[in-house]
Design an enzyme around this catalytic site. Structure first.
Site, PDB file in Angstrom:
ATOM      1  N   HIS A 292     -10.093  -4.763  -3.032  1.00  0.00           N
ATOM      2  CA  HIS A 292      -8.749  -5.097  -2.563  1.00  0.00           C
ATOM      3  C   HIS A 292      -8.826  -5.408  -1.073  1.00  0.00           C
ATOM      4  O   HIS A 292      -9.575  -4.806  -0.337  1.00  0.00           O
ATOM      5  CB  HIS A 292      -7.751  -3.972  -2.844  1.00  0.00           C
ATOM      6  CG  HIS A 292      -8.212  -2.619  -2.418  1.00  0.00           C
ATOM      7  ND1 HIS A 292      -9.127  -1.873  -3.130  1.00  0.00           N
ATOM      8  CD2 HIS A 292      -7.889  -1.880  -1.337  1.00  0.00           C
ATOM      9  CE1 HIS A 292      -9.337  -0.717  -2.509  1.00  0.00           C
ATOM     10  NE2 HIS A 292      -8.599  -0.699  -1.409  1.00  0.00           N
TER      11      HIS A 292
ATOM     12  N   HIS B   4      -6.939  -5.542   2.483  1.00  0.00           N
ATOM     13  CA  HIS B   4      -5.846  -4.980   3.262  1.00  0.00           C
ATOM     14  C   HIS B   4      -5.288  -6.055   4.185  1.00  0.00           C
ATOM     15  O   HIS B   4      -6.054  -6.748   4.860  1.00  0.00           O
ATOM     16  CB  HIS B   4      -6.334  -3.807   4.125  1.00  0.00           C
ATOM     17  CG  HIS B   4      -6.817  -2.647   3.335  1.00  0.00           C
ATOM     18  ND1 HIS B   4      -6.041  -1.542   3.099  1.00  0.00           N
ATOM     19  CD2 HIS B   4      -8.004  -2.414   2.717  1.00  0.00           C
ATOM     20  CE1 HIS B   4      -6.726  -0.667   2.374  1.00  0.00           C
ATOM     21  NE2 HIS B   4      -7.920  -1.179   2.137  1.00  0.00           N
TER      22      HIS B   4
ATOM     23  N   ASN C  15       0.858  -1.179   0.000  1.00  0.00           N
ATOM     24  CA  ASN C  15       0.000   0.000   0.000  1.00  0.00           C
ATOM     25  C   ASN C  15       0.898   1.235   0.000  1.00  0.00           C
ATOM     26  O   ASN C  15       1.772   1.372   0.866  1.00  0.00           O
ATOM     27  CB  ASN C  15      -0.893  -0.024   1.241  1.00  0.00           C
ATOM     28  CG  ASN C  15      -1.941   1.060   1.227  1.00  0.00           C
ATOM     29  OD1 ASN C  15      -1.752   2.133   0.666  1.00  0.00           O
ATOM     30  ND2 ASN C  15      -3.060   0.784   1.859  1.00  0.00           N
TER      31      ASN C  15
END
Length: 162
Positions: free
Chosen positions: A122, A124, A52
């Site tokens: 997505h 995490h 990220n």
């Protein structure tokens, strides 16, 4: 007065607020062919693992499909299975590289749920350590990351296939 520099935040500050203004960054990064520059750690057949760029914690990873879909039910069975396998792989990479005490792992579906790029789901995968929260995010609205993105990519990349 001491100063804390967070140079990695400037691209986030200057980025367009609406993802439609700049297109989908998730599809763009897979097209450059430069995994180190894009912080891609692993490419599967249907999904990939990437760091990220605006992490909550050191080593914050994202696992996502190559194909732009916003919801899990839009994925094929093969895509869903590999997505879950790569979530496990992301945790294994982080465990080998950083020895966290735990993980926060999850999805945000839709803007109301906090999805920054709702058109492309997505997951995490955030490593956590006992005592890793302090006054900085609460009072200073600042996260302290102990390593640069490039150095962290090298460290994690060394643990991808270990």
């Amino acid at each position: 007065m001491e100063r804390l520099h967070a140079y990695w935040r400037m691209p986030y500050i200057l980025a367009p607020r609406d993802p439609e203004d700049c297109g989908n960054p998730f599809t763009k990064i897979t097209e450059t062919g430069d995994d180190k520059k894009e912080y891609i750690l692993y490419r599967g057949r249907k999904n990939f693992i990437v760091m990220n760029r605006y992490p909550y914690n050191a080593g914050h990873l994202l696992v996502l499909p190559y194909r732009e879909v916003g919801q899990l039910d839009e994925l094929s069975t093969e895509e869903r299975h590999e997505l879950m396998d790569l979530i496990v792989k992301a945790q294994q990479i982080l465990s080998r590289a950083l020895q966290p005490d735990g993980f926060n792992t999850g999805f945000n579906f839709g803007k109301a749920a906090g999805a920054g790029i709702p058109c492309h789901l997505h997951c995490h995968v955030v490593p956590r350590w006992h005592g890793d929260t302090n006054f900085m995010p609460v009072i200073g609205n600042t996260r302290v990351l102990p390593d640069s993105m490039d150095a962290m990519w090298e460290r994690l990349n060394d643990c991808v296939e270990a």
